[in-house]
Scaffold this motif. Structure first.
Motif, PDB file in Angstrom:
ATOM      1  N   LEU A 152      14.258 -18.719  -2.409  1.00  9.46           N
ATOM      2  CA  LEU A 152      12.874 -18.522  -2.834  1.00  9.46           C
ATOM      3  C   LEU A 152      12.545 -17.039  -2.669  1.00  9.46           C
ATOM      4  CD1 LEU A 152      10.102 -19.394  -3.733  1.00  9.46           C
ATOM      5  CD2 LEU A 152       9.644 -20.257  -1.428  1.00  9.46           C
ATOM      6  N   VAL A 153      12.635 -16.317  -3.751  1.00 10.41           N
ATOM      7  CA  VAL A 153      12.505 -14.862  -3.735  1.00 10.41           C
ATOM      8  C   VAL A 153      11.045 -14.418  -3.658  1.00 10.41           C
ATOM      9  CG1 VAL A 153      12.831 -12.787  -5.153  1.00 10.41           C
ATOM     10  CG2 VAL A 153      14.681 -14.456  -4.921  1.00 10.41           C
ATOM     11  N   SER A 154      10.195 -15.062  -4.436  1.00  8.35           N
ATOM     12  CA  SER A 154       8.782 -14.673  -4.430  1.00  8.35           C
ATOM     13  C   SER A 154       7.917 -15.893  -4.700  1.00  8.35           C
ATOM     14  CB  SER A 154       8.501 -13.570  -5.453  1.00  8.35           C
ATOM     15  OG  SER A 154       8.811 -13.987  -6.767  1.00  8.35           O
ATOM     16  N   GLN A 155       6.696 -15.805  -4.233  1.00  9.75           N
ATOM     17  CA  GLN A 155       5.801 -16.957  -4.229  1.00  9.75           C
ATOM     18  C   GLN A 155       4.527 -16.632  -4.996  1.00  9.75           C
ATOM     19  OE1 GLN A 155       5.121 -18.345  -0.274  1.00  9.75           O
ATOM     20  NE2 GLN A 155       3.823 -20.042  -0.890  1.00  9.75           N
ATOM     21  N   GLY A 156       4.205 -17.464  -6.003  1.00 11.32           N
ATOM     22  CA  GLY A 156       2.990 -17.237  -6.773  1.00 11.32           C
ATOM     23  C   GLY A 156       1.759 -17.382  -5.908  1.00 11.32           C
ATOM     24  N   TYR A 157       0.922 -16.331  -5.891  1.00 14.69           N
ATOM     25  CA  TYR A 157      -0.244 -16.405  -5.011  1.00 14.69           C
ATOM     26  C   TYR A 157      -1.572 -16.533  -5.745  1.00 14.69           C
ATOM     27  CZ  TYR A 157      -0.580 -11.256  -5.682  1.00 14.69           C
ATOM     28  OH  TYR A 157      -0.666  -9.986  -6.201  1.00 14.69           O
ATOM     29  N   CYS A 158      -1.560 -16.463  -7.072  1.00 14.99           N
ATOM     30  CA  CYS A 158      -2.767 -16.784  -7.838  1.00 14.99           C
ATOM     31  C   CYS A 158      -2.366 -17.034  -9.282  1.00 14.99           C
ATOM     32  CB  CYS A 158      -3.814 -15.677  -7.752  1.00 14.99           C
ATOM     33  SG  CYS A 158      -3.389 -14.182  -8.667  1.00 14.99           S
ATOM     34  N   TYR A 159      -3.209 -17.763  -9.984  1.00 14.24           N
ATOM     35  CA  TYR A 159      -2.965 -18.048 -11.389  1.00 14.24           C
ATOM     36  C   TYR A 159      -4.100 -17.461 -12.220  1.00 14.24           C
ATOM     37  CZ  TYR A 159      -0.092 -21.579  -9.109  1.00 14.24           C
ATOM     38  OH  TYR A 159       0.803 -22.221  -8.288  1.00 14.24           O
ATOM     39  N   CYS A 328      -2.098 -19.348 -19.934  1.00 16.36           N
ATOM     40  CA  CYS A 328      -2.162 -19.488 -18.475  1.00 16.36           C
ATOM     41  C   CYS A 328      -0.820 -19.175 -17.824  1.00 16.36           C
ATOM     42  CB  CYS A 328      -2.571 -20.905 -18.086  1.00 16.36           C
ATOM     43  SG  CYS A 328      -4.202 -21.391 -18.679  1.00 16.36           S
ATOM     44  N   GLY A 329      -0.875 -18.505 -16.708  1.00 20.71           N
ATOM     45  CA  GLY A 329       0.334 -18.191 -15.971  1.00 20.71           C
ATOM     46  C   GLY A 329       0.051 -17.181 -14.876  1.00 20.71           C
ATOM     47  N   THR A 330       1.119 -16.584 -14.360  1.00 24.07           N
ATOM     48  CA  THR A 330       0.945 -15.558 -13.334  1.00 24.07           C
ATOM     49  C   THR A 330       2.143 -14.634 -13.293  1.00 24.07           C
ATOM     50  OG1 THR A 330       0.343 -15.176 -11.019  1.00 24.07           O
ATOM     51  CG2 THR A 330       2.001 -16.856 -11.436  1.00 24.07           C
ATOM     52  N   GLU A 331       1.904 -13.416 -12.924  1.00 26.80           N
ATOM     53  CA  GLU A 331       2.948 -12.479 -12.524  1.00 26.80           C
ATOM     54  C   GLU A 331       2.684 -12.058 -11.080  1.00 26.80           C
ATOM     55  OE1 GLU A 331       2.663 -10.640 -16.980  1.00 26.80           O
ATOM     56  OE2 GLU A 331       1.198 -10.387 -15.396  1.00 26.80           O
ATOM     57  N   ASN A 332       1.722 -12.710 -10.464  1.00 25.04           N
ATOM     58  CA  ASN A 332       1.311 -12.389  -9.104  1.00 25.04           C
ATOM     59  C   ASN A 332       2.152 -13.177  -8.119  1.00 25.04           C
ATOM     60  OD1 ASN A 332      -1.412 -10.816  -9.635  1.00 25.04           O
ATOM     61  ND2 ASN A 332      -1.420 -12.594 -10.979  1.00 25.04           N
ATOM     62  N   ILE A 371      -7.267 -18.678  -9.259  1.00 24.36           N
ATOM     63  CA  ILE A 371      -7.012 -19.790  -8.347  1.00 24.36           C
ATOM     64  C   ILE A 371      -5.853 -19.444  -7.430  1.00 24.36           C
ATOM     65  CG2 ILE A 371      -6.238 -22.192  -8.232  1.00 24.36           C
ATOM     66  CD1 ILE A 371      -7.679 -22.629 -10.898  1.00 24.36           C
ATOM     67  N   MET A 372      -6.042 -19.643  -6.142  1.00 25.58           N
ATOM     68  CA  MET A 372      -4.977 -19.412  -5.164  1.00 25.58           C
ATOM     69  C   MET A 372      -4.475 -20.768  -4.681  1.00 25.58           C
ATOM     70  SD  MET A 372      -6.403 -16.099  -3.029  1.00 25.58           S
ATOM     71  CE  MET A 372      -4.763 -15.604  -2.483  1.00 25.58           C
ATOM     72  N   PRO A 373      -3.188 -21.068  -4.901  1.00 27.28           N
ATOM     73  CA  PRO A 373      -2.664 -22.424  -4.653  1.00 27.28           C
ATOM     74  C   PRO A 373      -2.264 -22.678  -3.209  1.00 27.28           C
ATOM     75  CG  PRO A 373      -0.936 -21.051  -5.532  1.00 27.28           C
ATOM     76  CD  PRO A 373      -2.170 -20.185  -5.484  1.00 27.28           C
ATOM     77  N   PHE A 374      -3.248 -22.553  -2.325  1.00 30.10           N
ATOM     78  CA  PHE A 374      -2.991 -22.746  -0.902  1.00 30.10           C
ATOM     79  C   PHE A 374      -4.045 -23.678  -0.327  1.00 30.10           C
ATOM     80  CE2 PHE A 374      -1.354 -18.615  -2.150  1.00 30.10           C
ATOM     81  CZ  PHE A 374      -0.044 -18.684  -1.700  1.00 30.10           C
ATOM     82  N   LYS A 375      -3.647 -24.479   0.656  1.00 31.60           N
ATOM     83  CA  LYS A 375      -4.487 -25.578   1.112  1.00 31.60           C
ATOM     84  C   LYS A 375      -5.794 -25.134   1.752  1.00 31.60           C
ATOM     85  CE  LYS A 375      -1.622 -26.020   5.290  1.00 31.60           C
ATOM     86  NZ  LYS A 375      -0.639 -26.889   5.989  1.00 31.60           N
ATOM     87  N   ASN A 376      -5.831 -23.941   2.314  1.00 32.31           N
ATOM     88  CA  ASN A 376      -7.050 -23.486   2.983  1.00 32.31           C
ATOM     89  C   ASN A 376      -7.768 -22.364   2.235  1.00 32.31           C
ATOM     90  OD1 ASN A 376      -6.972 -25.188   5.368  1.00 32.31           O
ATOM     91  ND2 ASN A 376      -5.136 -24.037   5.936  1.00 32.31           N
ATOM     92  N   ALA A 377      -7.337 -22.066   1.008  1.00 30.36           N
ATOM     93  CA  ALA A 377      -7.975 -21.006   0.228  1.00 30.36           C
ATOM     94  C   ALA A 377      -9.304 -21.492  -0.339  1.00 30.36           C
ATOM     95  CB  ALA A 377      -7.063 -20.567  -0.911  1.00 30.36           C
ATOM     96  N   ALA A 378     -10.194 -20.553  -0.579  1.00 27.57           N
ATOM     97  CA  ALA A 378     -11.483 -20.889  -1.174  1.00 27.57           C
ATOM     98  C   ALA A 378     -11.294 -21.421  -2.596  1.00 27.57           C
ATOM     99  CB  ALA A 378     -12.375 -19.655  -1.204  1.00 27.57           C
TER     100      ALA A 378
END
Length: 452
Positions: A152-159, A328-332, A371-378
């Motif tokens: 797992l090289v990098s993790q998407g942090y927003c869409y 829709c997508g991400t480079e983040n 959108i940030m795909p994390f359980k505790n994100a706003a």
């Protein structure tokens, strides 16, 4: 972790720089006495922190430079961990990253690997995020990136999403309704009517379609995606890697929308090569145009001045486009440097977790990033992202970011810009044919050049 020897970069790694810059817009104003290392004097960006900071984030999105400085200061105050934030100037991310990675004692601990081409070039510089504290926060791994070994090289942090932003109030003022904007024919009718009555109405149809560096990406990167996407769709399969050639089958559709934009915007198309008018959507903010080719990252800057806006798809005359959704997508995608000591890696992971779980920090990032795909994100309050979700929930197809596969992207897009400048100045069949050549043959040439 053990340091690794730098390997030769694959040419397609340039994709990272321009595709990420494509979502950037204009530079944020500089913090007093600071500047991004490779930015020019007139394009300085907010940066913060000393070279010996424990956490060092090399950011690629100029529009959030000031926000990241504020968050870095807040984190330092709360934890005592020193943080450095540097923002690369628009279009310079890869060369900035390359220069910074060459400084062993001052290399970024947190950086971006935003697509598979960049995984090939930078994957060896990233730790495996599997089982990490930041992965434990994740609730959607759709955009995570892996190398050939499964790391797992990098993790998407927003869409994010992009399309055409519409000022509903101006549409109504012009005597039209949003119900007309469901395909290219309806869009064309409304746009041309508004443009023909611009003096009477006090506003025009589209914002300026500048071909300068701070704007051309909207057309050579984002709008170009409609052609790539519909090629994918016609073939019945998404691209999993960069194809050696493209057909350009849907360039007539691209032309229809591009012509509509440049011939019904706030400036004469012959002046678009010089730029200077678009100014990161200021015309839209000022209510001088009803339509803007942009993305969800603009919501924070648009919403206060123009609260009644929505985003619609790239309608371009493709059969069945009434069922289209947004792009829709991400480079983040965050990566953590494998060549810094483990303490810095752990402190960097802690910082990442804080960014996506602290109520205030995550709310500010979500507001500007998506959108940030994390359980505790706003939760997101971004209307354009909600528009994307509504299209999808209604069964419309999502236009994925096939544009991410543009080979040798810096040189490829330069060729597109040059050809579009000639076409905008003189809209002849010959000049359009030259653009088609740059679009299709230019792809093949860049692929061959970067995949020897």
């Amino acid at each position: 972790m053990k340091n690794m020897t730098r390997r030769a970069f694959v040419g397609t790694s340039g994709l990272l720089a321009a595709t990420l810059a494509a979502c950037s817009g204009n530079a944020a104003p500089a913090a007093e006495g600071s500047a991004a290392g490779s930015a020019s004097d007139e394009d300085k960006l907010a940066s913060y922190g000393a070279d010996d900071a424990t956490v060092y984030w090399l950011n690629f999105k100029p529009e959030i430079a000031d926000l990241l400085v504020d968050l870095a200061k807040k984190y330092e105050k709360e934890t005592g961990v020193t943080v450095k934030v540097e923002t690369a100037a628009s279009g310079t991310y890869e060369q900035t990253l390359t220069a910074r990675m060459d400084k062993e004692d001052q290399a970024p601990t947190l950086f971006v690997i935003g697509n598979q081409a960049s995984v090939k070039s930078w994957g060896d510089f990233a730790i495996d995020l599997a089982g990490s504290s930041i992965q434990a926060e994740e609730i959607d791994d759709t955009y995570d990136l892996y190398d050939d070994s499964g790391k797992l090289v990098s993790q998407g942090y927003c869409y994010e999403c992009y399309g055409i932003i519409v000022n509903k109030d101006l549409i109504e003022k012009a005597g039209h309704t949003m119900d007309e904007l469901v395909n290219f024919d309806g869009l064309k009718t409304v746009v041309e009517d508004i443009h023909s009555r611009a003096s009477e109405l006090g506003f025009d149809a589209f914002t300026a379609c500048d071909m300068s560096d701070d704007s051309s990406w909207r057309f050579t990167g984002h709008m170009a995606n409609l052609e790539y996407f519909y090629e994918e769709k016609a073939a019945g399969k998404k691209w999993e890697e960069c194809p050696a050639t493209i057909t350009g089958e849907f360039l007539p559709n691209y032309k229809q929308l591009f012509d509509l934009c440049i011939n019904n915007c706030t400036v004469d198309p012959g002046t678009l090569s010089t730029g200077g008018t678009y100014a990161n959507g200021q015309e839209f903010i000022d209510g001088k145009a009803a339509f803007d080719v942009q993305g969800s990252w603009q919501y924070a800057s648009y919403s206060e001045a123009q609260p009644n806006t929505v985003m619609i798809p790239y309608y371009c005359g493709v059969e069945g486009e009434e069922q289209a959704g947004l792009n829709c997508g991400t480079e983040n995608c965050w990566a953590v440097n494998a060549n810094v000591d483990e303490d810095k890696q752990e402190k960097t992971l802690d910082f990442m977790v804080w960014l996506v779980s602290d109520a205030d920090a995550s709310a500010q990032l979500v507001e500007q990033l998506g959108i940030m795909p994390f359980k505790n994100a706003a939760e997101s309050t971004n209307v354009y992202l909600n528009d994307a979700a509504t299209y999808t929930s209604n069964g419309n197809y999502v236009m994925d970011w096939a544009t991410n596969f543009q080979p040798g992207v810096d040189d490829y897009r330069k060729g597109l810009v040059s050809a579009l400048n000639a076409y905008c100045a003189d809209q002849t069949d010959d000049n359009w044919a030259a653009f088609q050549t740059a679009f299709v043959d230019g792809w093949a040439k860049q692929y061959e050049k970067n995949n020897k």
